[in-house]
Scaffold this motif. Sequence first.
Motif, short mmCIF file in Angstrom:
data_model
loop_
_atom_site.label_atom_id
_atom_site.label_comp_id
_atom_site.label_asym_id
_atom_site.label_seq_id
_atom_site.Cartn_x
_atom_site.Cartn_y
_atom_site.Cartn_z
N GLY A 157 -5.87 10.34 8.73
CA GLY A 157 -6.63 10.84 9.88
C GLY A 157 -6.80 12.35 9.91
N ARG A 158 -6.85 12.99 8.73
CA ARG A 158 -7.00 14.45 8.69
C ARG A 158 -8.28 14.87 7.97
NH1 ARG A 158 -3.27 14.18 11.72
NH2 ARG A 158 -1.41 15.47 11.75
N GLY A 159 -9.20 13.92 7.75
CA GLY A 159 -10.44 14.27 7.05
C GLY A 159 -10.28 14.37 5.55
N MET A 160 -9.23 13.75 5.01
CA MET A 160 -9.06 13.78 3.55
C MET A 160 -9.42 12.45 2.90
SD MET A 160 -5.89 16.28 2.65
CE MET A 160 -6.27 16.21 0.90
N GLY A 161 -10.10 11.61 3.66
CA GLY A 161 -10.63 10.38 3.07
C GLY A 161 -9.59 9.32 2.79
N SER A 162 -8.55 9.24 3.65
CA SER A 162 -7.51 8.23 3.38
C SER A 162 -8.06 6.81 3.49
CB SER A 162 -6.32 8.42 4.32
OG SER A 162 -6.73 8.31 5.67
N SER A 163 -8.96 6.56 4.43
CA SER A 163 -9.48 5.20 4.56
C SER A 163 -10.43 4.86 3.41
CB SER A 163 -10.18 4.99 5.90
OG SER A 163 -11.31 5.82 6.01
N ALA A 164 -11.16 5.86 2.92
CA ALA A 164 -12.05 5.64 1.78
C ALA A 164 -11.24 5.34 0.52
CB ALA A 164 -12.93 6.86 1.55
N ALA A 165 -10.15 6.08 0.33
CA ALA A 165 -9.30 5.83 -0.84
C ALA A 165 -8.71 4.42 -0.76
CB ALA A 165 -8.19 6.87 -0.90
N LEU A 166 -8.30 4.02 0.45
CA LEU A 166 -7.77 2.66 0.62
C LEU A 166 -8.85 1.63 0.31
CD1 LEU A 166 -5.58 0.69 1.62
CD2 LEU A 166 -6.61 0.90 3.90
N THR A 167 -10.05 1.87 0.80
CA THR A 167 -11.16 0.94 0.58
C THR A 167 -11.39 0.71 -0.92
OG1 THR A 167 -12.26 1.60 2.62
CG2 THR A 167 -13.66 0.68 0.89
N ILE A 168 -11.49 1.79 -1.66
CA ILE A 168 -11.79 1.66 -3.10
C ILE A 168 -10.58 1.10 -3.85
CG2 ILE A 168 -12.49 2.91 -5.20
CD1 ILE A 168 -14.73 2.54 -3.07
N ALA A 169 -9.36 1.49 -3.44
CA ALA A 169 -8.16 0.93 -4.09
C ALA A 169 -8.08 -0.58 -3.87
CB ALA A 169 -6.91 1.63 -3.55
N LEU A 170 -8.43 -1.03 -2.66
CA LEU A 170 -8.41 -2.48 -2.37
C LEU A 170 -9.43 -3.22 -3.25
CD1 LEU A 170 -8.20 -2.67 1.54
CD2 LEU A 170 -6.56 -3.69 -0.07
N LEU A 171 -10.63 -2.63 -3.35
CA LEU A 171 -11.68 -3.29 -4.13
C LEU A 171 -11.30 -3.31 -5.63
CD1 LEU A 171 -14.85 -1.88 -2.33
CD2 LEU A 171 -13.93 -4.21 -2.19
N ARG A 172 -10.65 -2.27 -6.09
CA ARG A 172 -10.22 -2.24 -7.50
C ARG A 172 -9.08 -3.25 -7.71
NH1 ARG A 172 -11.07 4.14 -8.37
NH2 ARG A 172 -13.21 3.96 -9.15
N ALA A 173 -8.21 -3.37 -6.72
CA ALA A 173 -7.14 -4.38 -6.84
C ALA A 173 -7.76 -5.77 -6.89
CB ALA A 173 -6.18 -4.26 -5.66
N ALA A 174 -8.81 -6.00 -6.07
CA ALA A 174 -9.51 -7.30 -6.09
C ALA A 174 -10.13 -7.53 -7.47
CB ALA A 174 -10.58 -7.33 -5.00
N ASP A 175 -10.70 -6.51 -8.05
CA ASP A 175 -11.27 -6.60 -9.40
C ASP A 175 -10.21 -6.98 -10.42
OD1 ASP A 175 -13.84 -6.00 -8.71
OD2 ASP A 175 -13.97 -4.12 -9.82
N SER A 176 -8.99 -6.45 -10.22
CA SER A 176 -7.94 -6.71 -11.21
C SER A 176 -7.53 -8.18 -11.22
CB SER A 176 -6.73 -5.79 -10.99
OG SER A 176 -5.96 -6.21 -9.88
N ILE A 178 0.85 -1.20 0.00
CA ILE A 178 0.00 0.00 0.00
C ILE A 178 0.88 1.24 0.00
CG2 ILE A 178 -1.77 1.30 1.26
CD1 ILE A 178 -2.56 -1.38 2.58
N GLN A 179 0.57 2.15 -0.91
CA GLN A 179 1.29 3.44 -0.97
C GLN A 179 0.25 4.54 -0.97
OE1 GLN A 179 3.26 2.85 -4.73
NE2 GLN A 179 5.07 3.82 -3.86
N THR A 180 0.49 5.59 -0.21
CA THR A 180 -0.47 6.70 -0.27
C THR A 180 0.22 8.06 -0.21
OG1 THR A 180 -2.54 7.57 0.61
CG2 THR A 180 -0.97 6.79 2.24
N ASP A 181 -0.36 9.02 -0.92
CA ASP A 181 0.10 10.42 -0.83
C ASP A 181 -0.71 11.18 0.21
OD1 ASP A 181 1.28 9.74 -3.32
OD2 ASP A 181 -0.49 10.46 -4.40
N LEU A 182 -1.75 10.54 0.73
CA LEU A 182 -2.72 11.26 1.59
C LEU A 182 -2.27 11.29 3.04
CD1 LEU A 182 -5.87 9.62 0.04
CD2 LEU A 182 -5.52 12.10 0.20
N PRO A 183 -2.46 12.43 3.73
CA PRO A 183 -2.23 12.42 5.17
C PRO A 183 -3.30 11.54 5.84
CG PRO A 183 -3.19 14.52 4.51
CD PRO A 183 -2.96 13.73 3.25
#
Length: 283
Positions: free
Chosen positions: A80-99, A73-78
């Motif tokens: 726990g600052r309200g920038m949706g880091s966990s949401a981005a991880l969630t969707i990235a994981l689901l897209r990786a599963a799709d791949s 996992i790599q992220t540019d997002l801070p």
Amino acid sequence: MLQGSAPGKLILLGEHAVVYGHRALASPVSLNTKVQLEPFAGATHLGDSSIQDERLKQALALALPAHGWRVQIQTDLPIGRGMGSSAALTIALLRAADSITGQRSSFDELHARGFPIEALFHGNPSGLDHAVSALGSAVVYRKEQPPLPIKMPPHQVVVLDTGHAGDTKKLVAGVALRRPKIGPSLKRLGELVEESLSVLTDPKALGLLMNEAQTHLEMIGVSTPKIAELVQLARGAGALGVKLSGAGGGGIVLALTPQGPEQVLAAAAQRGIGAFACTLGKH
Ligand code: PMV
């Protein structure tokens, strides 16, 4: 290599008012989380063994096959600052599963499968964050309704970091306690979203609405002296609209900088404040 990625988000207008049925305006940002999968003969696991976050392990278990993959996992997002880091991880994981299977899930599928994963990090997510991540488009969002994608130009912004996270649950509860006294401010925060929809291409007008939103966010008690300091700093450096973004109580401050980020970044650096530039709009 099999992989998935997704952007984080910023709330432009409507935080807290959205809890009371008003609409909120949120946008993806040009900062992403990327998940890469390497084949592995054993149980699926995180490649970086120094990460000991139980929620992350559970997220992997919900999104990916139990066996066969090492996950990076790599992220540019801070975080726990309200920038949706966990949401981005969630969707990235689901897209990786799709791949893995070669399928391409629809927005509705990603959004539905994302709820239990987001819930690991947020308890009771409204769904806004991972809707923005999955759509990659600005959205207008009303609680318990499907997000409405909207067109927004790629606004340049600077994000300034207060240096500590706000506790969303506590802040939302605090606002509830201050009602009905703060009712008019919540109503106005909702109206500002509606007014913004006709000026999304006009940074000057949009900035004025953001500045007014900050005043009302202060009145409902979710700003802090540190947030107010960063707001003044960014305005003093020429930003057109500046407000807290997300729950407040810490977290980040969002500054609209159509003239370019340099002045605000320089002012922040001079005071030792963490800040970075990014773009809103479609990703
Ligand atoms: O801090 P964030 O990005 O999780 O945003 C919270 C937004 C609130 O309106 C304060 C709460 C909510 O559930 O919408």
